[in-house]
Enzyme design. Structure first.
Site, mmCIF file in Angstrom:
data_model
loop_
_atom_site.group_PDB
_atom_site.id
_atom_site.type_symbol
_atom_site.label_atom_id
_atom_site.label_comp_id
_atom_site.label_asym_id
_atom_site.label_seq_id
_atom_site.Cartn_x
_atom_site.Cartn_y
_atom_site.Cartn_z
ATOM 1 N N ALA B 126 49.393 -68.116 -50.490
ATOM 2 C CA ALA B 126 50.542 -68.774 -50.846
ATOM 3 C C ALA B 126 50.323 -69.435 -52.434
ATOM 4 C CB ALA B 126 50.861 -70.209 -49.965
ATOM 5 N N GLU B 129 56.191 -70.266 -56.417
ATOM 6 C CA GLU B 129 56.772 -71.575 -55.904
ATOM 7 C C GLU B 129 58.137 -71.440 -56.373
ATOM 8 O OE1 GLU B 129 55.135 -75.249 -57.189
ATOM 9 O OE2 GLU B 129 53.360 -74.703 -55.956
ATOM 10 N N THR B 160 54.526 -63.892 -48.091
ATOM 11 C CA THR B 160 54.389 -62.623 -47.168
ATOM 12 C C THR B 160 53.659 -62.848 -45.780
ATOM 13 O OG1 THR B 160 54.418 -61.166 -48.955
ATOM 14 C CG2 THR B 160 53.643 -60.226 -47.071
ATOM 15 N N GLN B 282 67.385 -24.917 -60.717
ATOM 16 C CA GLN B 282 66.611 -25.563 -61.487
ATOM 17 C C GLN B 282 66.714 -26.903 -61.732
ATOM 18 O OE1 GLN B 282 66.469 -23.227 -65.255
ATOM 19 N NE2 GLN B 282 65.036 -22.001 -64.366
ATOM 20 N N GLN B 339 69.264 -38.775 -54.916
ATOM 21 C CA GLN B 339 70.130 -37.886 -55.564
ATOM 22 C C GLN B 339 70.178 -36.577 -54.691
ATOM 23 O OE1 GLN B 339 72.055 -39.347 -57.785
ATOM 24 N NE2 GLN B 339 73.372 -37.789 -58.529
ATOM 25 N N GLY B 342 72.320 -36.322 -52.063
ATOM 26 C CA GLY B 342 74.049 -36.495 -52.127
ATOM 27 C C GLY B 342 74.108 -37.850 -51.396
ATOM 28 N N GLU B 366 53.064 -59.111 -56.543
ATOM 29 C CA GLU B 366 52.120 -58.729 -56.870
ATOM 30 C C GLU B 366 51.986 -58.582 -58.663
ATOM 31 O OE1 GLU B 366 50.313 -58.893 -53.864
ATOM 32 O OE2 GLU B 366 48.220 -59.171 -54.868
ATOM 33 N N THR B 368 54.674 -58.546 -61.853
ATOM 34 C CA THR B 368 56.004 -57.632 -62.341
ATOM 35 C C THR B 368 55.597 -56.782 -63.161
ATOM 36 O OG1 THR B 368 56.581 -59.124 -64.067
ATOM 37 C CG2 THR B 368 57.671 -59.536 -61.830
ATOM 38 N N GLU B 370 56.778 -56.450 -66.082
ATOM 39 C CA GLU B 370 56.378 -56.973 -67.336
ATOM 40 C C GLU B 370 55.100 -57.714 -67.288
ATOM 41 O OE1 GLU B 370 58.873 -57.075 -65.122
ATOM 42 O OE2 GLU B 370 60.073 -55.756 -66.271
#
Lengths: 382, 385
Positions: B126, B129, B160, B282, B339, B342, B366, B368, B370
């Site tokens: 935990a 926040e 979690t 291909q 993709q 389809g 866990e 990002t 970034e």
């Protein structure tokens, strides 16, 4: 599992890095500018370090090291001078290795040993004007005449061409056979009558590495210089290229590493808006992504090299390594120029050369497109 | 260099794979629909009994002592079948590891064997926040001295496994006067402690069986020995947990990406259009080649980070690289796999739709993408280049 370099591998890195930084770096820009191949520096001295036949057993003039050591050597040379990196890769993987893989004992002693020892420079002649990615389109022809073979035709884009002493030449020996079956491999030495050099290419990058056309006009060689079996040439070429991909992947890795380090150093020093540009997240993220892609490619390269030395199949892995490393090299060098801004576009900084050098790694020894076919076929078949 | 898995690592991977195929694959779609939760819990129990909750934990606490590489390959195999199960296993392992690393002997004995044995179906962290996501130093949950113990107040989100966790590892501010990020401590709070309330469950895009909840502390009294690690050193625990957890989440992402790619390959070999199999085009081969190459690189980055951790070497940069690369590669693999399918890929008839939703969180939780890039850049710029 031992997921780290051995002491020997680390030592080879240190040795080659020191050579590259102390001896290659100073002339790299000038050799690029003047398209000058400096064999004493770029090959003879590399051979003195034991690199010319590093992966071959000592009884054939090699150093008995593994493919990771070889990849590290090419990587470290290319980090400073990509032209020197490809000289070694083309010599060892393409010139010497097919003789090691497919040559008989006499051929190994006669042709492999001097290449492995660095007395002779090797080259590989597969590509023709109409046979690029599709090697089955080979038109150069070799006809049996008594105890000899007579070769006619021409090859293009031969790395080390003109300066190399020993050439592995692919020629069609059976007009009636299917596309891939009627090709054979030959060992042809410089100076053989009927073997001449044509146009030297003017290139975007790796300009210090010669790329030359080879012309065969009734070039007669003894049957003892047929490499492997008659008709086995396509297989020899493909096996050779599997290994060659490790060399070119390592070259691409080294180019990327060199450009990345240049970008990191520049970003730390260059100030704009009152702070080093390394302080900006936009620049930090570029550097992080460069480091990430390089590390991912490095592990793919070392994995394929490890598999090659461990005797495991490595065709798919070397294609992955080559695809990833070459596209990483192009991406990283492009970003490195970006980090340098306008200066990066000038020849005052090495990233301009590195970006030009990187481009060829996506093309030679199997284009990225061919690598994807190799990988896609292997994965969907498995 | 030798990249072969050891016999033990192979055995653990194979055991995980067999379990995943037999027990997880069969219920994953139902779990995603919110059905069969009892099976989800039963599987957690079975996984605990098989030794998967403490893979890098010492046997004296009920762990398997199999190491970090084994943890990584096991997580990947479980995630190929069910990401919700895999994330629970990953978090449980990390809770055990953190308590083993910084806990007292009494704390270790009180909690680790219960998680490893399945008595506690889960443990939970935990940290996050509402106002403290990527920037945990902005947290406001507080722990105030009360005699020998502490009183917790505040609220956590995105926790979690909260409803079935036996214990919470909770971060709270213990020194308001300290510089940002310094005055935080870590506590062990058993589930059911008065004043510790599991709140609203999030409605998520994916990983549905894994519950994600608010956790509220309302004058929650805990004893003095609930402090985990040193007072005001809570961030060191967080940093260590997150680095190890990144190997888990990266491995999980790899499993989802691999599952998506595998299903797309099977489909491409069967599906015919324009008179030939999709795999013969291909354009399709290339998607498969690119995804395979990226996932292979992700696997190697994960192995490297896991190996370094196992060998006691620094591994923070490597874990961030592995997590960043694997999670982004997994998302691309899911995108391309869908993709290739389809229109069918957009339906729940095939699992790629679920894989795509399950994979999406891996570039977020866990740490990002970034944050991973910031960590990598910091390491680069600190190093000698």
């Amino acid at each position: 599992m031992y997921f780290q370099l051995t002491e020997e591998q680390s030592l080879i890195r240190a040795t080659v890095r020191s050579f590259a930084e102390n001896e290659l770096a100073d002339s790299a820009a000038e050799r690029d500018e003047s398209e000058r191949f400096d064999r004493p520096l770029m090959f003879d001295k590399v051979a003195e370090l034991g690199m010319a036949g590093i992966v071959f057993p000592e009884e054939y003039g090699g150093a008995g090291a593994d493919y990771i050591s070889y990849a590290i050597a090419v990587e470290e040379l290319s980090r400073v001078c990509a032209s020197t990196g490809v000289t070694l890769s083309a010599h060892l993987s393409l010139g010497a290795n097919p003789v090691w893989l497919f040559g008989n004992e006499e051929q190994k002693q006669t042709f492999l040993r001097p290449m492995a020892e660095g007395a002779k420079l090797g080259a590989f002649a597969l590509t023709e004007p109409t046979a690029g990615s599709d090697a089955g389109g080979t038109k150069t022809f070799a006809v049996r005449d008594g105890d000899d073979w007579v070769i006619n035709g021409s090859k293009i884009f031969t790395t080390n061409g003109g300066d190399a002493d020993t050439y592995i030449v692919f020629a069609r020996t059976d007009r009636n056979a299917e596309k891939h079956h009627g090709i054979s491999a030959f060992i042809v030495e410089k100076g053989t009558p009927g073997f001449d050099f044509g146009k030297k290419e003017k290139k975007m990058g790796i300009r210090s590495s010669p790329t030359c056309e080879l012309v065969f006009t009734n070039c007669r060689i003894p049957a003892s210089q047929l490499l492997g079996k008659e008709g086995e040439g396509f297989k020899i070429a493909m096996k050779t290229l599997d290994g060659g991909r490790i060399g070119i992947a390592a070259q691409a890795l080294g180019i990327a590493q060199g450009a990345y380090e240049a970008a990191v150093n520049y970003a730390r020093e260059r100030k704009q808006f009152d702070q080093p540009i390394a302080g900006f997240q936009a620049v930090q993220f570029m550097l992080a992504d460069m480091a990430l892609r390089i590390e991912a490619s490095r592990l793919l390269v070392y994995q394929s090299a490890w598999r090659a030395s461990a005797g495991l199949p490595y065709g798919k892995e070397s294609a992955m390594a080559k695809l990833s490393a070459s596209e990483t090299a192009m991406w990283v060098t492009t970003k490195a120029v970006q980090v340098h801004g306008g200066y990066g576009y000038t020849r005052d900084f090495p990233v301009e050369r590195m970006m030009r050098d990187a481009k060829i790694t996506e093309i030679y020894e199997g284009t990225s497109e061919v690598q994807r076919i190799v990988i896609g076929t292997a994965v969907t078949r498995g | 260099m030798n990249l072969d898995l050891t016999d033990e690592q192979n055995l653990i991977r194979d055991t995980a794979r067999e379990f995943a195929v037999a027990e997880l694959e069969t219920v994953a779609a139902a779990l995603d629909r919110g059905e069969q939760l009892p099976v989800f819990f039963a599987n957690l129990k079975k996984l605990a009994e098989l030794g998967f909750m403490g893979l890098n934990v010492r046997s004296e606490y009920g762990g398997t002592e199999a190491g970090v590489v084994a943890f990584s390959v096991a997580l990947t195999e479980l995630a190929r079948a069910c990401a919700s199960t895999a994330v629970t296993v990953s978090v449980n392992n990390m809770v055990c590891e953190v308590i083993q690393e910084v806990g007292t002997q009494a704390q270790r004995q009180a909690y680790i064997p219960r998680i490893c044995s399945g008595e506690h179906l889960a443990g939970a962290f935990a940290l996050t926040e509402p106002g403290a996501g990527s920037d945990p130093s902005a947290m406001t949950t507080s722990a105030v001295r009360d005699g020998d113990g502490w009183v917790l107040n505040g609220s956590k989100i995105f926790i979690t496994s909260a409803p079935y966790a036996g214990v919470f590892v909770v971060w709270a501010v213990t020194d308001r006067t300290a510089p940002k990020g310094k005055g935080v401590s870590c506590f062990l709070v058993p589930a059911g402690t008065p004043g510790c309330l599991v709140g609203r469950a999030e409605e998520k895009m994916g990983q549905h069986a894994s519950s994600t909840n608010e956790l509220l502390f309302q004058n929650c009294h805990i004893p003095g020995d609930a402090l985990l690690g040193q007072l005001n050193e809570g961030f060191r625990v967080a940093v260590s947990e997150l680095a190890g957890g990144r190997i888990g989440i990266g491995s999980l992402a790899l499993g989802i990406g691999q599952a998506a790619l595998d299903s797309a390959i099977r489909y491409a070999l069967e599906r015919k259009q324009f008179g030939q199999r999709l795999s013969d085009f291909q354009a399709i081969q290339w998607k498969i080649a690119d995804c395979s190459t990226e996932l292979e690189a992700a696997r190697l980055l994960l192995m490297q980070a896991a190996y370094r951790k196992e060998q006691g070497k620094s591994y923070s940069k490597e874990a961030s690289m592995a997590k960043l690369f694997a999670s982004e590669a997994a998302n691309r693999a899911c995108y391309e796999a869908l993709q290739i399918f389809g229109g069918y890929g957009y339906t729940t008839e095939f699992p790629v739709e679920r894989y795509s939703r399950d994979a999406r969180i891996t570039t977020i939780y866990e740490g990002t993408s970034e944050i991973q890039r910031l960590i990598i850049a910091r390491e680069i710029l600190r190093g000698v280049s």
